[in-house]
Scaffold this motif. Structure first.
Motif, PDB file in Angstrom:
ATOM      1  N   ILE A   5       0.839  -1.201   0.000  1.00  0.00           N
ATOM      2  CA  ILE A   5       0.000   0.000   0.000  1.00  0.00           C
ATOM      3  C   ILE A   5       0.876   1.253   0.000  1.00  0.00           C
ATOM      4  O   ILE A   5       0.627   2.196  -0.740  1.00  0.00           O
ATOM      5  CB  ILE A   5      -0.942  -0.008   1.228  1.00  0.00           C
ATOM      6  CG1 ILE A   5      -1.939  -1.163   1.102  1.00  0.00           C
ATOM      7  CG2 ILE A   5      -1.677   1.328   1.340  1.00  0.00           C
ATOM      8  CD1 ILE A   5      -2.774  -1.370   2.343  1.00  0.00           C
ATOM      9  N   LEU A   6       1.921   1.257   0.834  1.00  0.00           N
ATOM     10  CA  LEU A   6       2.820   2.417   0.896  1.00  0.00           C
ATOM     11  C   LEU A   6       3.507   2.641  -0.443  1.00  0.00           C
ATOM     12  O   LEU A   6       3.624   3.779  -0.896  1.00  0.00           O
ATOM     13  CB  LEU A   6       3.870   2.206   1.996  1.00  0.00           C
ATOM     14  CG  LEU A   6       3.355   2.394   3.418  1.00  0.00           C
ATOM     15  CD1 LEU A   6       4.475   2.124   4.418  1.00  0.00           C
ATOM     16  CD2 LEU A   6       2.812   3.795   3.617  1.00  0.00           C
ATOM     17  N   VAL A   7       3.985   1.573  -1.060  1.00  0.00           N
ATOM     18  CA  VAL A   7       4.639   1.704  -2.363  1.00  0.00           C
ATOM     19  C   VAL A   7       3.662   2.282  -3.379  1.00  0.00           C
ATOM     20  O   VAL A   7       4.012   3.169  -4.156  1.00  0.00           O
ATOM     21  CB  VAL A   7       5.176   0.342  -2.834  1.00  0.00           C
ATOM     22  CG1 VAL A   7       5.632   0.426  -4.286  1.00  0.00           C
ATOM     23  CG2 VAL A   7       6.330  -0.104  -1.939  1.00  0.00           C
ATOM     24  N   ALA A   8       2.422   1.805  -3.354  1.00  0.00           N
ATOM     25  CA  ALA A   8       1.416   2.309  -4.283  1.00  0.00           C
ATOM     26  C   ALA A   8       1.162   3.794  -4.058  1.00  0.00           C
ATOM     27  O   ALA A   8       1.034   4.569  -5.011  1.00  0.00           O
ATOM     28  CB  ALA A   8       0.119   1.524  -4.116  1.00  0.00           C
ATOM     29  N   ILE A   9       1.112   4.207  -2.796  1.00  0.00           N
ATOM     30  CA  ILE A   9       0.893   5.625  -2.470  1.00  0.00           C
ATOM     31  C   ILE A   9       2.052   6.468  -2.984  1.00  0.00           C
ATOM     32  O   ILE A   9       1.863   7.526  -3.587  1.00  0.00           O
ATOM     33  CB  ILE A   9       0.722   5.806  -0.949  1.00  0.00           C
ATOM     34  CG1 ILE A   9      -0.592   5.176  -0.499  1.00  0.00           C
ATOM     35  CG2 ILE A   9       0.758   7.295  -0.590  1.00  0.00           C
ATOM     36  CD1 ILE A   9      -0.712   5.112   1.003  1.00  0.00           C
ATOM     37  N   ILE A  10       3.278   6.001  -2.748  1.00  0.00           N
ATOM     38  CA  ILE A  10       4.459   6.748  -3.185  1.00  0.00           C
ATOM     39  C   ILE A  10       4.473   6.868  -4.701  1.00  0.00           C
ATOM     40  O   ILE A  10       4.725   7.939  -5.247  1.00  0.00           O
ATOM     41  CB  ILE A  10       5.741   6.067  -2.655  1.00  0.00           C
ATOM     42  CG1 ILE A  10       5.834   6.246  -1.140  1.00  0.00           C
ATOM     43  CG2 ILE A  10       6.972   6.661  -3.336  1.00  0.00           C
ATOM     44  CD1 ILE A  10       6.965   5.477  -0.506  1.00  0.00           C
TER      45      ILE A  10
END
Length: 43
Positions: A5-10
């Motif tokens: 999820i964090l990678v997708a947000i970044i």
């Protein structure tokens, strides 16, 4: 799962800035803010 999820947000933040003004510090700040908010919601 959280890392994905964090990678997708970044990635979304990067592509939302055509000139790529976001720095790593901005990414981390945004990610930490999102995590704090998501934790608050879960509680």
């Amino acid at each position: 799962m959280v890392k994905i999820i964090l990678v997708a947000i970044i990635v979304a933040l990067v592509y939302s800035q055509p000139d790529l003004r976001l720095t790593v510090a901005d990414w981390l700040r945004s990610a930490s803010d999102f995590l704090i908010e998501s934790v608050k919601v879960k509680q």
